[in-house]
Design a protein around this motif. Structure first.
Motif: not given
Ligand code: C2E
Ligand code: MG
Ligand code: MG
Ligand code: MG
Length: 282
Positions: A82, A87, A91, A119-120, A123
């Motif tokens: 992240e 990511i 991702g 999904v962080s 992202q």
């Protein structure tokens, strides 16, 4: 961190830099190469219908097979991904791999089971997320309605205007949206009706002690009822015992997921699990 890469680059390598920061940097460079070196893998955990016991879908969970350290769980490197922005490409790979695996599995089994992808925050904030999602769906041929994106409460409640816009665009594509780890963050149901969610996942922390802790039990029951009133499907996470499954079923929790059914599996092992389950249900 990123600022130090500019004019203060020398600071980065200064001897006073502590061992941890140094390790961090090494790991970040290794993660940068992990994708091209084929070190990232997805594991899939089954999600079952609470009433019928039938398999309804799976959650994709990321793993890193580090050449020296072995398997690293996501909690240990996703924050790094992240922070470094890695990511975003990672991702995209996750979305493509999960959609392709789900499409192939459904084709082999003649079923329509969903795949849920986490999904962080970073992202989610990225402009390319919507494109990455449609590209993964297009490349794989998976129906939009069989992809579910899981986000946490924090993602929803930070940067509200932009993130709400992204959620709306995704829901207009008919992708399903899920609120993950519900109950651990802001614990407010009121925002749920303002966003286009389809599914709510009750965090394991509530479920782990519903048999002993009557407050958590009451909360879990209330969350299910309120989520249903808002038209959401409810998934109970981290089911480890038959008793927990029975209680949640009794409270009309729709779907269940946890070690009681299966640990996250490679796609090959998942296929075997699915075939066995389908056979016993037939
Ligand atoms: P999560 O999305 O809430 O995923 C559920 C976590 O609980 C997984 O841990 C899963 O292996 C674990 N779990 C499932 N059933 C049980 C159970 O019965 N008992 C216990 N004790 N644990 C159970 P995992 O795979 O280590 O993932 C941790 C977190 O890392 C995930 O939480 C998610 O937030 C994040 N993550 C995992 N994969 C990805 C990914 O592909 N992308 C992003 N952005 N985040 C991911
Ligand atoms: Mg999740
Ligand atoms: Mg969760
Ligand atoms: Mg979690």
């Amino acid at each position: 961190r990123s600022k130090s890469k500019g004019k203060n680059t020398f600071q980065f390598f200064a001897p006073e830099m502590d061992g941890l920061a140094h390790q961090h940097l090494i790991l970040e460079n290794q993660l940068r190469r992990a994708l091209s070196r084929d070190e990232l893998a997805l594991r899939y955990q089954p999600v079952l219908d609470a009433k019928s016991g039938e398999l309804v879908g799976m959650e994709a969970l990321l793993r890193w097979r580090h050449p020296k350290m072995g398997w690293i769980p996501p909690g240990n490197f996703i924050p790094l991904a992240e922070e470094s922005g890695l990511i975003v490409p990672i991702g995209e790979w996750i979305l493509e791999t999960a959609c392709r695996d789900a499409r192939q599995l459904n084709e082999k089994l003649g079923k329509e089971m969903f795949v849920a992808v986490n999904v962080s925050a970073r992202q989610f904030a990225n402009q390319k997320l919507v494109d990455a999602v449609s590209s993964a769906l297009e490349k794989s041929g998976l129906s939009c309605g069989l992809l579910e994106l899981e986000v946490t409460e924090g993602v929803v409640l930070d940067h509200v205007p932009e993130n709400k816009e992204t959620l709306i665009r995704l829901s207009e594509m008919n992708v399903r949206l899920s609120i993950d780890d519900f109950g651990t963050g802001y614990s407010s149901l009121s925002y749920l009706k303002k966003f286009p969610f389809d599914t709510l996942k009750i965090d394991r922390a509530f479920i782990s002690d519903i048999q002993e802790d009557s407050e958590n039990a009451a909360l879990t029951k209330a969350i299910i009822a309120m989520a249903h009133a808002l038209g959401l499907t409810v998934i109970g996470e981290g089911i480890e015992t038959e008793e927990q499954a029975a209680i949640l079923e009794q409270w009309h929790c729709n779907y269940l997921q946890g070690y009681h059914y299966s640990r996250p599996l490679s796609i090959e092992a998942y296929e075997n699990f699915a075939r066995k389950l389908i056979r016993t249900k037939a």
